[in-house]
Structure formats: C-alpha cells, structure tokens
Design a protein around this motif. Structure first.
Motif, mmCIF file in Angstrom:
data_model
loop_
_atom_site.group_PDB
_atom_site.id
_atom_site.type_symbol
_atom_site.label_atom_id
_atom_site.label_comp_id
_atom_site.label_asym_id
_atom_site.label_seq_id
_atom_site.Cartn_x
_atom_site.Cartn_y
_atom_site.Cartn_z
ATOM 1 N N PHE A 104 2.557 -4.008 -16.551
ATOM 2 C CA PHE A 104 3.792 -3.821 -17.346
ATOM 3 C C PHE A 104 3.575 -4.643 -18.597
ATOM 4 C CE2 PHE A 104 5.669 -3.215 -13.040
ATOM 5 C CZ PHE A 104 6.106 -1.925 -13.223
ATOM 6 N N PHE A 117 1.787 -8.078 -18.306
ATOM 7 C CA PHE A 117 1.932 -8.527 -16.925
ATOM 8 C C PHE A 117 1.241 -7.573 -15.957
ATOM 9 C CE2 PHE A 117 4.474 -8.566 -12.995
ATOM 10 C CZ PHE A 117 4.242 -9.885 -12.627
ATOM 11 N N ALA A 125 1.220 -6.294 -12.430
ATOM 12 C CA ALA A 125 2.037 -6.293 -11.221
ATOM 13 C C ALA A 125 1.189 -6.001 -9.986
ATOM 14 C CB ALA A 125 3.156 -5.267 -11.354
ATOM 15 N N PRO A 150 5.610 -11.961 -0.459
ATOM 16 C CA PRO A 150 6.853 -12.526 -0.965
ATOM 17 C C PRO A 150 7.450 -11.629 -2.042
ATOM 18 C CG PRO A 150 4.973 -13.703 -1.861
ATOM 19 C CD PRO A 150 4.436 -12.749 -0.853
ATOM 20 N N SER A 151 8.714 -11.854 -2.337
ATOM 21 C CA SER A 151 9.410 -11.040 -3.330
ATOM 22 C C SER A 151 8.718 -11.156 -4.689
ATOM 23 C CB SER A 151 10.851 -11.522 -3.389
ATOM 24 O OG SER A 151 11.425 -11.131 -4.584
ATOM 25 N N GLY A 152 8.533 -10.028 -5.357
ATOM 26 C CA GLY A 152 7.922 -10.031 -6.687
ATOM 27 C C GLY A 152 6.409 -9.928 -6.674
ATOM 28 N N CYS A 153 5.798 -9.729 -5.499
ATOM 29 C CA CYS A 153 4.332 -9.717 -5.449
ATOM 30 C C CYS A 153 3.760 -8.332 -5.759
ATOM 31 C CB CYS A 153 3.838 -10.185 -4.084
ATOM 32 S SG CYS A 153 4.122 -8.995 -2.775
ATOM 33 N N GLY A 154 4.619 -7.334 -5.948
ATOM 34 C CA GLY A 154 4.119 -6.018 -6.350
ATOM 35 C C GLY A 154 4.138 -4.970 -5.258
ATOM 36 N N LYS A 155 4.783 -5.241 -4.125
ATOM 37 C CA LYS A 155 4.807 -4.286 -3.020
ATOM 38 C C LYS A 155 5.485 -2.986 -3.425
ATOM 39 C CE LYS A 155 7.454 -6.991 -0.580
ATOM 40 N NZ LYS A 155 7.692 -8.151 -1.437
ATOM 41 N N THR A 156 6.702 -3.123 -3.973
ATOM 42 C CA THR A 156 7.449 -1.924 -4.352
ATOM 43 C C THR A 156 6.692 -1.127 -5.400
ATOM 44 O OG1 THR A 156 9.554 -2.969 -3.832
ATOM 45 C CG2 THR A 156 9.621 -1.126 -5.345
ATOM 46 N N THR A 157 6.109 -1.832 -6.360
ATOM 47 C CA THR A 157 5.360 -1.152 -7.412
ATOM 48 C C THR A 157 4.218 -0.338 -6.810
ATOM 49 O OG1 THR A 157 5.918 -2.988 -8.853
ATOM 50 C CG2 THR A 157 4.186 -1.510 -9.605
HETATM 51 N N1 LIG Z 1 9.581 -1.639 -14.859
HETATM 52 C C1 LIG Z 1 9.104 -2.903 -14.862
HETATM 53 N N2 LIG Z 1 8.854 -3.532 -16.030
HETATM 54 C C2 LIG Z 1 8.346 -4.784 -16.041
HETATM 55 N N3 LIG Z 1 8.088 -5.510 -14.961
HETATM 56 C C3 LIG Z 1 8.304 -4.940 -13.768
HETATM 57 C C4 LIG Z 1 8.847 -3.619 -13.647
HETATM 58 N N4 LIG Z 1 8.962 -3.315 -12.335
HETATM 59 C C5 LIG Z 1 8.546 -4.412 -11.670
HETATM 60 N N5 LIG Z 1 8.149 -5.386 -12.523
HETATM 61 C C6 LIG Z 1 7.610 -6.690 -12.163
HETATM 62 O O1 LIG Z 1 6.511 -6.505 -11.322
HETATM 63 C C7 LIG Z 1 6.503 -7.471 -10.291
HETATM 64 C C8 LIG Z 1 6.435 -6.801 -8.955
HETATM 65 O O2 LIG Z 1 7.642 -6.124 -8.708
HETATM 66 P P1 LIG Z 1 7.949 -5.395 -7.332
HETATM 67 O O3 LIG Z 1 6.851 -4.462 -7.051
HETATM 68 O O4 LIG Z 1 9.317 -4.838 -7.392
HETATM 69 O O5 LIG Z 1 7.910 -6.619 -6.323
HETATM 70 P P2 LIG Z 1 8.288 -6.635 -4.770
HETATM 71 O O6 LIG Z 1 8.698 -5.275 -4.351
HETATM 72 O O7 LIG Z 1 7.053 -7.120 -4.112
HETATM 73 O O8 LIG Z 1 9.373 -7.634 -4.646
HETATM 74 C C9 LIG Z 1 7.753 -8.317 -10.463
HETATM 75 O O9 LIG Z 1 7.398 -9.521 -11.079
HETATM 76 C C10 LIG Z 1 8.614 -7.498 -11.364
HETATM 77 O O10 LIG Z 1 9.370 -8.345 -12.197
#
Ligand SMILES: Nc1ncnc2c1ncn2[C@@H]1O[C@H](COP(=O)(O)OP(=O)(O)O)[C@@H](O)[C@H]1O
Ligand SMILES: [Mg+2]
Lengths: 362, 539
Positions: A22, A25, A27, A46-53
């Motif tokens: 991103f 950054f 992710a 942990p939260s924010g590690c990129g799982k959802t992405t």
């Molecule tokens: N659309 C986006 N633009 C910028 N940063 C993003 C976006 N989506 C997610 N991030 C960043 O990418 C990182 C991983 O996000 P995410 O995959 O949601 O984490 P998780 O699901 O593990 O908690 C986070 O630091 C988040 O802030």
C-alpha cells in the motif's frame, strides 16, 4: 518447495510469493503456501499483520503487487472475484439487512437457471445443514449473533464453492458461542470436504480447528505447519511467543549441543550457523519444566526458589528464580504441588528437558 | 464518469467562464485587473461592498444567539412543547426570502400598522434587510445548532457536577466547547446567506445598495456583464472564506463523542424551563405573525383603503402577464429538480462510495460536489449566463428553457444532497459488494435489491430537500428564466417591482402552501416507509 508430481497430490491452492504494497507500506511479503483439497488452513497472527489482505488477494477483492495464485490448476492471479470460485464470510457477516434469512441464503442462487422450487429446496437444505431450520422468515436483526454467523456461512456455501474463505468469523461472538461454533464449523467443513482458509488472531481457535496453520508476522509467513508442530517446534522466537506461553532465557553457546545460561550448563540443540560464544535464546514452555524424578544427576538441572504461586484452576503457575537472575514460569498441577510440598519460598530442583528446548540466535 | 461530466458542465466550466470574463473587456480583450480597478474606483460600488459586510455581520450576530437559545431549549431542557417549537422554528424554510420582506412592508412600511415601533426610521434599507434576514436565516442557524446540541455525553456533565462546578461553569466548560464547531459553522453559514441573498434587499432595500442587488443591476439593468462578473467574483469571496474557515474548524474539532457515550438526559428545572418557554413562545409568535401577515396581506383588496377580504390577488394575470403559469413552471421545475437531482446525485455518491479503481476520478467528484456550498446562487446564475450564452457552447440551446433552470438548481443544492446520500451509503456494510462478487451476483442487482431499499429514507429526504429548495429559490434563476419559463419567485420580484405587493404576497403564500404540503407528504411517506421497513429494522 518440492511436491510429488502426481495428480492426486497436486495441491488445490498454490499461493506463490504473493506480495502487497500500500504505497510504501508492505502489507504482505512473499507469502508462499499450499493448501490441499479438503484441508482446513488457518492464517494466524496479531492484528495488522496482513492476514485479511492475504485472504482478500486470494478472493480477488484486493489486487496483488507480486506473485501468483493457482487454484485447482488454473492461474487466477489477475481474475476478478466474479470469475473465481470461492465463498466468503466476513467478520461483520455483511448480511443484507432488508432481506430475510431465506433470501440472504438464496441470494447467490438466482440467475443460475434454477427454478424457485429448486432454490427453496437448496436453501432449506443449507439452513438444516447449519442448524437453523425454521428461521427462514426472520430478518438478520431478529436473530442472535451466532445465528447470523451461520446464515452468513450458509449463504457462502449455497453456490457450492470450491474454496471457503472465513475472515475472523467468530471474533464478534461471546466466548461460549465461539467455542461451540468452532466445533460446528469444523464438523461442517469435514462433512462437506470443502477446502477452507480461515483468518484468526486467536491461537486457540487456530490450534483446535486447523489442519495446518500459517503463522504470520508483519506481512511474512513465519511458519507453516500442523498445530502440533507449531506448538512443539516453533520455527522462530515470534511463533514460540505468539502461540502458547513460553519462557525466553538468555544463553551463550559453549559448543555444538552445549550452552550456558545463568551459569548453568545445559544440553540443547544449538541452531545452525551459531558459533561458540554467540548469544542465544532458549525457549521453554511452562508445562515442560520438570520436577518429578529430578535428582542431582539429572541433566539440565537448575536449582530454583519458588517466588510466587498463582492459582489458575486446573494448575498453578509458579515464578521460579534461578541462579544469575534467571526467571522461569512453570505450570504445576495440584497433584505435583502436594507431592513435592511446593509452596512460595520453597527451594526445589527442576530440569529443562533437552528434547523440549528450542534455541534461537539472539 | 457520468457524475464528473455533470459536475463539469453544471458547475466547473460556468465558474471558470465567470472567472475568465472578469479579466476581459466588453469586446473580449484580456485586460488583466482593469475591471477590478474600475470596480474599486467606483465609490458607489465600494459603498455597497461595505454595506453588505456590516449588514451581514449585524444580522449574523443577531440570529446566531437567538437560534442558539432556541435550539438549547429544545435539545437540552424539559421545556414543554419542544416538538411543536421545533416544527415552528423551521417554518421560514418553506417561504422564499422575498416573503418576509413583503410582510415587513405591511408591518412597518410607509403605511404599516406597526410603524410606530421603528420610531420614524424607514423600514426600507438596512433595518428592513436585517430583520428580514434574521427571519429568513433563523431556521438554518437553528438546524445547525440543534444538531450540534443533540449530541452530548452525560458523563461529562456528571463529572463536572461531581467536581462541584456551578451551572455557569458547566455551561462554559462542558456545553460550549462541545458545540463550538456548530456555533462557528452557523456563524459562517448565516453570514454567507445574508451576504449573497438577493430577494430581501431587492424588495425592502430601497436605495440601500448591496453586492447582490449590484450584480442584478449591472447585468440585467445595464447589460454590463464584465462588471457583473467582477461583482460576482467579489461576492464569491466571503463565501469562499467562510467555506475554508468552516473546513479548518471542522478539522480541528476532536470527536468529543466516543462510541460508548451515555446520551444526555435533560433534568427538569422549572425556572429555566419557564423562562425558555417564554422566549421560544416569543420567537415562534414572531415567525407566525410574519407568515400570518403575508397571508392576510394576500387576501385584502387594497391596503390600507379597502380591507375587505377576497381572493382577487390570487388572480395573478392582473399583476403579471404570465399569471398562474409561473407557479406551474416552478412546480414543474421543482419536481424535475428533485427527481433528476435525486437520481444523479445519489448515483454520483454511489459511484464515489461503492466503485473500485479510478481513485482520482472518485476523489474529484467528491471534491467538486463540495464546491456548490461555497458558490452563492447569484454567482452561479451569472456564470450560467456567460457559459450557456456563449456561441461556442454546444449546450447553448438549453438557454431560456426549463432545462437550464433545472440544471442550475440541481448544481446549486448539490452539496447537501450529496453528503446526505453519501452518509446513508457509508452506513451500509462495505462488504456487500464483495459478498455479491463472491456469489457471482452483479453490483447492479445488489444496488437494486439491497442498497436502494436500505437507503430509501435518505433518498426521500434528498428528494424533498431538493423540492422545497427549488420551490423557493430566486437568486440564481432570476438571471436564467426565459419568456415561457418564468418562475413564481421571479414573478414575485416583478409584481413587487410593479407595485402589486398584494399579488406578490399571494404568490409567496402559494409557494409556502406548496412547500408545506410537500413537508406533510414527506412526513407521511417517511412514516409509511418506516412502517414498511420496520420488520427488518426492528431489533
Ligand atoms: N487499503 C489499505 N490501504 C493502506 N493500508 C492498508 C489497507 N488495507 C490494509 N492496510 C494495512 O495493511 C496492514 C495489514 O492489514 P490487514 O490485512 O487488515 O491486517 P489483519 O487482518 O492481519 O489485522 C495493516 O497495517 C493495515 O493498516
Ligand atoms: Mg483482519
């Protein structure tokens, strides 16, 4: 990674060096793992590690910055979500509030050349499958969180997807419902044999549900293995720390297979690439600290003082002070406490079994 | 993208043309700042700039405190009749700004029956303008402050009380900081409204010139388009400054209200409630008197000589050749504006919120959608003259038709409608589209089956917002109507100019009646919609 090249063993999903930026950054970095047909895989971290992405890239809801994804022998890296084969359940469930449970579950069945009767039969079948027969006429706001979760699951399964994606499906629920639904989902997945990837930050959830777990940290997959191996043989200090509780003890290498911590010499598997004199860290789980049958001749013996005992129900957690400022947490059952008269202030001998120790550079 | 195209044609290009025009002379030669020099060298024009400033400031300083107390009484006390007072406070929105000005003439004009209250001062001029503006702007200030006062965390008040703070101290340290942004916002909005309103100074300003009437005179009277453009640019200034200041304050306002806030429940305090009841009663009475006087004025035969009641003033053909047709033009325009505007604007908001990719375009639409808030109708009106009158413009054919009035009015009221739609969409789960994609259902089907039904209350609000505003607007359309598209509000200006004040009042009352009927219809429809969707909204 080498895999036997036979059709039956070809993995269903191949995630190969997938990356996501991103802006500046990163992710997700170089995520690589395979999922076999019918397997249940958890992305844990942990939260924010990129799982959802990572999950969203597998679904095509997020574009990839690099790498490729192959599903069932077909490269899908650049396909839009509509041309992929998956069902998804979001953390929020995203149920359509103005449609009944019936219409929500049947949402994806329209426009596929099915008659109204066929759709109704399929929706009934699905609602029975997730244990919600008789709730079809209600609206999402009129059923409980756990029921909403199951409606979302039924909706995702309605189109019989080859791959089921779950993003923290249980995190919005009460602890009790959560534990119950863990088993429900796992049993359902077994029954249907649908290949499943679930995102969670709850290690207990991952350990109890998954066939294999990918532990993620700061966008990287640190270890991909079975729950038992993840727990017993964490590949990195992060995994050891994140999954279960662990003690970290500072140590120095003496020779291959021999280290010293707090002045006590210990047998332990030293990491590759470490030389005598390098700084190391020993990981040992509290439940692996041994008391029974420890004598003066026991290898890896440490003399400690019990500083504190905290009652935790089935066991008590002790804080043990050893030589050279060494501090170890250990779990002792009520039985053990009684048999060995362990109480705060007692001086006891414990052992750190070599086969249970993980040693990392550090 | 469609929304970008619309905003460019309806907003950006006309304004760019106005901007350009102010730097050219009559023959289209570029003359740099010469027009501006001429403007600031003309004492009468500079005088009206000065007039505009102090009149606007005065009216603002009167209306904001009054509206604050009124809103406070409704939101933060247990005063009886709060619902009724809320409704009455919004009544002036239903009328074009011209109507209170006409009523004031009947009350305080040369033959007004309450003339003695002004101690011999003429109502024509600053006094009349300020009073009428206070009336006209009151509901807008009231709405903003009422919204600001609606949210409060009870725990802040409990904490202050536990710490032993007195009532005044609590008001100064808890209440005021919480609504600071609302107060500033109300101040700027009212100031801009007064500075750019055309109807009131036209009717009651007499010889007292302000910027808005100058534009009209330069453009319509003297056909001096260059100078009109310059005054338009000057007029853009206070609004633009207000807009920028408003954004600036909004950014500095920290969210006082966390998700776990405990809603504030006002306590009963007899003395305060009674005092406020008296105050609100007085304000509401003033609002009703002005409306009542207009209605009464529209019915009497010939003030002050023949006081018999008749409907003769409603036969508009006597006063204005276009008769009732101007009313029906307005009605047709308002329906078109509401229907087309509602569709275009909510579709634009949907594109901004729900589509993926084209980040730049989506950002641009959102940015452009904010501009109308800072552009007075009058300025937009002249900009349209320049743009659509230009022989090079392929859209020139709509000049003088109902279409240009509709386009202009939609653009004029774009911002609020856009924000309302956007807010409604933002309340939907952002994953609806992802779910649809995974189920291989098209975004259109989801928009139709889910997004549209769920956001229908907001669409209804937008429709009636556009309708009522289109009914009462005057400042932009006065430059744009054609021989067959005269509007009711324009007819009021014309009839008043020609001395048919009673007929003007009658037309004003017709508009009020229509807007009021629309409001009633709106509440009925909203209630019906609420009942219909109750099943799935209910917990
Ligand atoms: N659309 C986006 N633009 C910028 N940063 C993003 C976006 N989506 C997610 N991030 C960043 O990418 C990182 C991983 O996000 P995410 O995959 O949601 O984490 P998780 O699901 O593990 O908690 C986070 O630091 C988040 O802030
Ligand atoms: Mg997540």
């Amino acid at each position: 990674m080498l895999y036997a090249i036979s059709m039956s063993q070809q993995p269903y999903l191949v995630v190969d060096r997938v990356a996501k930026h991103f802006g500046q950054f990163q992710a997700v970095r170089d995520a690589t793992f395979n999922v076999n047909r019918g397997e249940f895989v958890c992305l844990l971290g942990p939260s924010g590690c990129g799982k959802t992405t990572l999950l969203r890239m597998i679904a095509g809801l997020e574009t990839m910055s690099g790498g490729r994804i192959i599903q069932d022998g077909r490269e899908i890296s650049n396909l839009p979500p509509t041309q992929r084969d998956f069902g998804i359940v979001f953390q929020s469930y995203a149920l359509f509030p103005n449609l009944t449970v019936f219409d929500n579950v049947g949402y994806g069945l329209h426009g596929r050349g099915k008659s109204a009767g066929e759709i109704a039969a399929r929706v009934d079948e699905l609602l029975t499958l997730v244990g919600l027969p008789g709730e079809a006429k209600k609206y999402p706001a009129q059923i409980s969180g756990g029921q909403q979760q199951r409606v979302a699951l039924a909706r995702a399964l309605a189109i019989s997807p080859g791959l089921l994606l779950l993003d923290e499906p249980l995190s919005a629920l009460d602890a009790r419902v959560r534990v119950y639904l863990r088993h429900e989902i796992r049993a359902l997945q077994h029954r249907l044999g649908v290949t499943t990837i679930m995102v969670t930050h709850d290690q207990e959830e991952a350990l109890t549900m998954a066939d294999r777990i990918a532990v993620m940290n700061a966008g990287r997959i640190e270890q991909y293995d079975t729950p038992a191996r993840i727990y017993a043989a964490p590949a990195t200090p992060f995994v050891a720390d994140f999954v279960g509780t662990t003690n970290f003890l500072k140590a120095k290498m003496l020779a291959p297979g021999r280290i010293v911590s707090g002045g006590v010499e210990i047998d332990a598997p030293t990491p590759d690439g470490a030389n005598p004199g390098s700084d190391l860290r020993i990981c040992v789980r509290p439940e692996d600290v041994m008391v029974r049958g420890v004598g003066d001749g026991t290898p890896n013996r440490v003399d400690v003082t019990v500083e504190e005992l905290v009652f935790m129900g089935a066991f008590s957690r002790a804080r043990l002070a050893g030589p050279g400022g060494m501090s170890i947490s250990a779990d002792f059952s009520a039985n053990l406490l009684r048999d060995h008269s362990i109480a705060a202030g007692a001086r006891i001998k414990v052992a750190l079994p070599a086969e249970r120790l993980r040693v990392f550079a550090g | 993208m469609a929304a970008t195209g619309f905003l460019f044609v309806a907003l950006v290009l006309p304004l760019a043309m106005l901007f350009e025009k102010s730097f050219r002379d009559h023959d289209g030669k570029f003359v740099g700042l010469a027009n501006f020099e001429r403007y600031f060298g003309t004492p009468s024009l500079v005088a009206s700039l000065w007039n505009t400033l102090w009149v606007s400031l005065l009216a603002t300083c009167i209306v904001v405190p009054i509206a604050f107390v009124y809103a406070y009484a409704i939101r933060r006390t247990t005063m009886p009749g709060r619902g009724v007072f809320r409704a009455l406070g919004l009544v002036p929105i239903l009328a074009p700004s011209l109507l209170p000005a006409i009523a004031l003439i009947y009350l305080f004009g040369n033959q007004g029956f309450a003339r003695f209250l002004l101690f011999g001062e003429p109502v024509y001029g600053p006094i009349g303008i300020v009073i009428a503006q206070v009336y006209y702007c009151f509901p807008h200030a009231f709405l903003i402050l009422s919204t600001a006062l609606a949210i409060a965390d009870r725990r802040h008040y409990e904490a202050a009380e536990v710490l032993g703070a007195g009532r005044i101290r609590v008001f100064l340290t808890v209440t005021l900081p919480g609504v600071k942004y609302g107060v500033v916002s109300a101040f700027f909005v009212v100031f801009t409204m007064v500075a750019t309103d055309f109807g009131i100074p036209k009717v009651i300003g007499g010889r007292f010139n302000v910027l808005a009437t100058d534009v009209y005179k330069q453009v319509i009277g003297q056909q001096n388009f260059e100078m009109g453009a310059v005054v338009g640019m000057v007029l853009l200034l206070p609004a633009a400054i207000a807009f920028a200041a408003d954004r600036w304050v909004a950014r500095r306002q920290v969210a006082l209200l966390s998700a776990r806030a405990v809603p504030f429940e006002p306590q009963k305090r007899r003395g305060r409630d009674m005092a406020l009841l008296a105050f609100c009663g007085l304000i509401a009475a003033c609002i009703l008197v002005v409306l009542g006087v207009s209605f009464w004025a529209s019915l009497i035969q010939y003030w002050p000589y023949n006081l018999s009641i008749s409907l003769r003033n409603y036969a508009f053909t006597n006063a204005d050749a276009s008769g009732w047709s101007s009313y029906f033009n307005t009605l047709a325009m308002a329906v078109c504006v509401a229907t087309i505007g509602c569709s275009v604007i909510s579709f634009g908001a949907w594109l901004v919120d729900k589509t993926r990719g084209a980040e730049f375009l989506r950002g641009l639409v959102h940015l452009l959608a904010m501009i109308p808030l800072a552009v007075p109708g009058l300025v937009l009106g002249i900009a349209y003259i320049f743009f659509f009158n230009s022989p090079r413009n392929p859209f020139g054919f709509i000049y003088g038709t109902l279409a240009i009035l509709v386009l202009n009015t939609i653009a004029h009221f774009y911002t609020v409608a856009h924000l309302t739609s956007l807010q409604a969409l933002k309340q939907l789960d952002p994953e609806f589209e992802s779910v649809s994609a995974s189920l291989k259902v098209s975004v259109w089907r989801t928009a139709w089956r889910v997004t549209l039904p769920v956001s229908s209350p907001a669409l209804l609000d937008v429709w009636f917002y556009m309708f009522v505003n289109a009914m009462t607007t005057v400042s932009a359309v006065i430059f744009l109507y054609g021989p067959y598209t005269k509007l009711a509000s324009v007819a009021i200006v014309n009839m008043d100019e020609a001395g048919f004040t009673a007929a003007a009042a009658a037309m004003g009352c017709t508009i009020v009646a229509t807007s009021a009927a629309a409001k009633v219809l709106h509440s009925l429809l909203a209630a019906w919609l609420g009942r219909r969707t109750q099943a799935w909204r209910a917990r």
